[in-house]
Design a protein around this motif. Structure first.
Motif, mmCIF file in Angstrom:
data_model
loop_
_atom_site.group_PDB
_atom_site.id
_atom_site.type_symbol
_atom_site.label_atom_id
_atom_site.label_comp_id
_atom_site.label_asym_id
_atom_site.label_seq_id
_atom_site.Cartn_x
_atom_site.Cartn_y
_atom_site.Cartn_z
ATOM 1 N N PHE A 1 41.352 16.075 50.041
ATOM 2 C CA PHE A 1 41.081 14.818 50.737
ATOM 3 C C PHE A 1 42.101 14.612 51.849
ATOM 4 C CE2 PHE A 1 39.030 14.110 46.621
ATOM 5 C CZ PHE A 1 37.790 13.632 47.043
ATOM 6 N N ARG A 2 41.604 14.462 53.059
ATOM 7 C CA ARG A 2 42.433 14.258 54.249
ATOM 8 C C ARG A 2 41.759 13.208 55.130
ATOM 9 N NH1 ARG A 2 42.213 19.959 53.564
ATOM 10 N NH2 ARG A 2 40.536 20.170 55.093
ATOM 11 N N PRO A 3 42.494 12.620 56.077
ATOM 12 C CA PRO A 3 41.873 11.616 56.956
ATOM 13 C C PRO A 3 40.608 12.112 57.633
ATOM 14 C CG PRO A 3 44.247 11.587 57.247
ATOM 15 C CD PRO A 3 43.944 12.742 56.338
ATOM 16 N N GLU A 4 40.615 13.372 58.029
ATOM 17 C CA GLU A 4 39.428 13.922 58.691
ATOM 18 C C GLU A 4 38.393 14.431 57.688
ATOM 19 O OE1 GLU A 4 42.334 17.327 58.210
ATOM 20 O OE2 GLU A 4 42.397 15.177 58.647
ATOM 21 N N GLN A 5 38.718 14.392 56.403
ATOM 22 C CA GLN A 5 37.800 14.873 55.369
ATOM 23 C C GLN A 5 37.849 13.937 54.157
ATOM 24 O OE1 GLN A 5 37.072 19.260 54.657
ATOM 25 N NE2 GLN A 5 38.296 18.819 52.835
ATOM 26 N N PRO A 6 37.281 12.728 54.276
ATOM 27 C CA PRO A 6 37.341 11.763 53.175
ATOM 28 C C PRO A 6 36.322 12.032 52.070
ATOM 29 C CG PRO A 6 36.179 10.807 55.028
ATOM 30 C CD PRO A 6 36.669 12.144 55.494
ATOM 31 N N VAL A 7 35.364 12.924 52.333
ATOM 32 C CA VAL A 7 34.323 13.256 51.361
ATOM 33 C C VAL A 7 34.303 14.772 51.180
ATOM 34 C CG1 VAL A 7 31.862 13.179 50.825
ATOM 35 C CG2 VAL A 7 32.948 11.246 51.988
ATOM 36 N N ILE A 8 34.229 15.216 49.926
ATOM 37 C CA ILE A 8 34.175 16.651 49.652
ATOM 38 C C ILE A 8 32.931 16.981 48.839
ATOM 39 C CG2 ILE A 8 36.688 16.848 49.710
ATOM 40 C CD1 ILE A 8 36.611 17.048 46.628
ATOM 41 N N ASP A 9 32.594 18.258 48.785
ATOM 42 C CA ASP A 9 31.467 18.708 47.974
ATOM 43 C C ASP A 9 31.786 20.080 47.400
ATOM 44 O OD1 ASP A 9 31.183 20.454 50.110
ATOM 45 O OD2 ASP A 9 29.456 19.412 50.967
ATOM 46 N N VAL A 10 30.814 20.660 46.711
ATOM 47 C CA VAL A 10 31.020 21.957 46.070
ATOM 48 C C VAL A 10 31.361 23.030 47.095
ATOM 49 C CG1 VAL A 10 29.857 23.805 44.819
ATOM 50 C CG2 VAL A 10 29.590 21.434 44.070
ATOM 51 N N GLU A 11 30.689 23.007 48.232
ATOM 52 C CA GLU A 11 30.935 24.022 49.250
ATOM 53 C C GLU A 11 32.374 23.981 49.755
ATOM 54 O OE1 GLU A 11 29.196 25.445 53.629
ATOM 55 O OE2 GLU A 11 28.274 23.765 52.546
ATOM 56 N N TYR B 1 31.482 22.517 40.305
ATOM 57 C CA TYR B 1 30.588 21.498 39.727
ATOM 58 C C TYR B 1 31.230 20.863 38.490
ATOM 59 C CZ TYR B 1 26.426 22.463 42.564
ATOM 60 O OH TYR B 1 25.530 22.572 43.598
ATOM 61 N N ARG B 2 31.875 21.682 37.666
ATOM 62 C CA ARG B 2 32.490 21.159 36.438
ATOM 63 C C ARG B 2 33.632 20.209 36.762
ATOM 64 N NH1 ARG B 2 36.564 23.370 33.306
ATOM 65 N NH2 ARG B 2 36.347 25.388 34.354
ATOM 66 N N TYR B 3 34.477 20.571 37.718
ATOM 67 C CA TYR B 3 35.598 19.711 38.083
ATOM 68 C C TYR B 3 35.120 18.391 38.686
ATOM 69 C CZ TYR B 3 38.940 23.519 37.295
ATOM 70 O OH TYR B 3 39.719 24.499 36.735
ATOM 71 N N LEU B 4 34.102 18.450 39.529
ATOM 72 C CA LEU B 4 33.560 17.227 40.113
ATOM 73 C C LEU B 4 32.987 16.316 39.029
ATOM 74 C CD1 LEU B 4 31.795 18.624 43.308
ATOM 75 C CD2 LEU B 4 33.832 17.186 43.238
ATOM 76 N N ARG B 5 32.310 16.899 38.076
ATOM 77 C CA ARG B 5 31.737 16.100 36.993
ATOM 78 C C ARG B 5 32.830 15.464 36.141
ATOM 79 N NH1 ARG B 5 29.393 19.823 34.651
ATOM 80 N NH2 ARG B 5 30.816 20.133 32.892
ATOM 81 N N GLU B 6 33.872 16.237 35.789
ATOM 82 C CA GLU B 6 34.938 15.708 34.940
ATOM 83 C C GLU B 6 35.718 14.603 35.653
ATOM 84 O OE1 GLU B 6 37.276 19.072 33.864
ATOM 85 O OE2 GLU B 6 35.797 19.848 32.434
ATOM 86 N N LEU B 7 36.039 14.814 36.923
ATOM 87 C CA LEU B 7 36.776 13.794 37.677
ATOM 88 C C LEU B 7 35.913 12.562 37.919
ATOM 89 C CD1 LEU B 7 38.618 16.103 40.230
ATOM 90 C CD2 LEU B 7 39.653 14.824 38.348
ATOM 91 N N GLY B 8 34.618 12.765 38.107
ATOM 92 C CA GLY B 8 33.705 11.636 38.280
ATOM 93 C C GLY B 8 33.569 10.821 37.006
ATOM 94 N N ASP B 9 33.434 11.497 35.870
ATOM 95 C CA ASP B 9 33.306 10.793 34.589
ATOM 96 C C ASP B 9 34.558 9.967 34.286
ATOM 97 O OD1 ASP B 9 30.830 11.912 34.249
ATOM 98 O OD2 ASP B 9 31.495 13.475 32.843
ATOM 99 N N ALA B 10 35.723 10.434 34.744
ATOM 100 C CA ALA B 10 36.972 9.710 34.492
ATOM 101 C C ALA B 10 37.244 8.624 35.518
ATOM 102 C CB ALA B 10 38.140 10.700 34.473
ATOM 103 N N LEU C 1 28.681 10.031 46.303
ATOM 104 C CA LEU C 1 28.075 9.483 47.509
ATOM 105 C C LEU C 1 26.951 10.418 47.947
ATOM 106 C CD1 LEU C 1 31.304 8.545 49.524
ATOM 107 C CD2 LEU C 1 29.849 7.001 48.203
ATOM 108 N N PRO C 2 26.089 9.950 48.848
ATOM 109 C CA PRO C 2 25.003 10.840 49.300
ATOM 110 C C PRO C 2 25.498 12.153 49.885
ATOM 111 C CG PRO C 2 24.550 8.583 49.950
ATOM 112 C CD PRO C 2 25.938 8.594 49.385
ATOM 113 N N ARG C 3 26.677 12.137 50.541
ATOM 114 C CA ARG C 3 27.162 13.359 51.197
ATOM 115 C C ARG C 3 28.147 14.145 50.338
ATOM 116 N NH1 ARG C 3 30.274 12.914 55.274
ATOM 117 N NH2 ARG C 3 30.878 10.722 55.044
ATOM 118 N N GLY C 4 28.456 13.659 49.143
ATOM 119 C CA GLY C 4 29.406 14.368 48.302
ATOM 120 C C GLY C 4 30.203 13.412 47.432
#
Length: 246
Positions: free
Chosen positions: A14-24, A38-47, A53-56
């Motif tokens: 996460f950086r000012p120019e990259q406030p949204v991330i995705d799997v890619e 995918y697993r890390y995103l799910r675990e961090l999201g659940d916590a 968001l729509p873009r990540g």
């Protein structure tokens, strides 16, 4: 590298120019497999540390909860607030408390004075390690091998904006800072802005961070020589003493 450390590396994306991330992005920048991303995103999201968001994924509400806890009750901040307030009252300059972590110096407390102008970095953002009194006064108290590693990673003496950063004079300047107990800078981060910083230590006398006064160079010169240095070194010493009692 253990799985927890790999998981926490996601936050470095996460950086000012990259406030949204995705799997890619995770796969490209960290080299993880899509299944792991995918697993890390799910675990961090659940916590609650990330939100979908729509873009990540963006930072989630749990981060705000931790920020509130730190702002209100962090021992370093609690011990330093009155010292910072007094520095501002006595000088009209900005006062900063910064912390050393993971090869970065980050402002954790900023108190603005009456001296208008850009402050020495935003709260929570790493400060330039080589061009700031706030950072260099910390580097001066690291082990020689740590200093050399950081220098090799950040110094590019052939680039115009970093000319004069040859290793030998740079390392000698850090020895001088350590000997005098403070560091001064002028027009390094912002033209016409000066700073003076002193180190803060933990209970084992390891460098923890720094305390800094920042303001217009003209205002700096309005004070008697050594006055601001004595103020900031005295406040940093008091903060070090308080930390030892925590």
């Amino acid at each position: 590298m253990n799985s927890l450390r790999r998981l926490l590396m996601v936050f470095d994306l996460f950086r000012p120019e990259q406030p949204v991330i995705d799997v890619e992005i995770i796969c490209q920048e960290l080299g993880f497999t899509p299944a792991t991303a995918y697993r890390y995103l799910r675990e961090l999201g659940d916590a609650g540390f990330l939100k979908r968001l729509p873009r990540g994924y963006a930072l989630g509400p749990r981060i705000v909860t931790l920020e509130h806890q730190m702002t209100k009750y962090d021992p370093l901040l609690a011990c330093s607030r009155d010292l910072v307030d007094k520095l501002v009252d006595d000088t009209g300059l900005d006062a900063l408390v910064s912390e050393w972590h993971g090869d970065s110096v980050v402002n954790v407390l900023i108190q603005r004075g009456s001296d208008v102008g850009p402050v020495g970095g935003d709260r929570g953002r790493p400060i330039d390690l080589l061009h700031s009194a706030t950072s260099r006064v910390v580097l001066a108290y690291l082990l020689p091998r740590q200093i050399r590693r950081i220098y090799d990673a950040h110094a590019h003496p052939t680039e115009p904006q970093q000319q004069g950063l040859a290793w030998k004079p740079f390392s000698k300047s850090l020895l001088a800072i350590r000997k005098q107990g403070y560091c001064m800078s002028e027009s390094e981060l912002h033209p016409g802005r000066s700073g003076v910083a002193a180190p803060i230590f933990d209970e084992k006398q390891r460098v923890l961070g720094s305390m800094t006064l920042v303001g217009r160079s003209e205002r700096f010169r309005a004070f008697q020589p050594g006055y601001l240095c004595d103020l900031v070194t005295g406040a940093a010493s008091e903060l070090t003493a308080r930390i030892a009692l925590q």
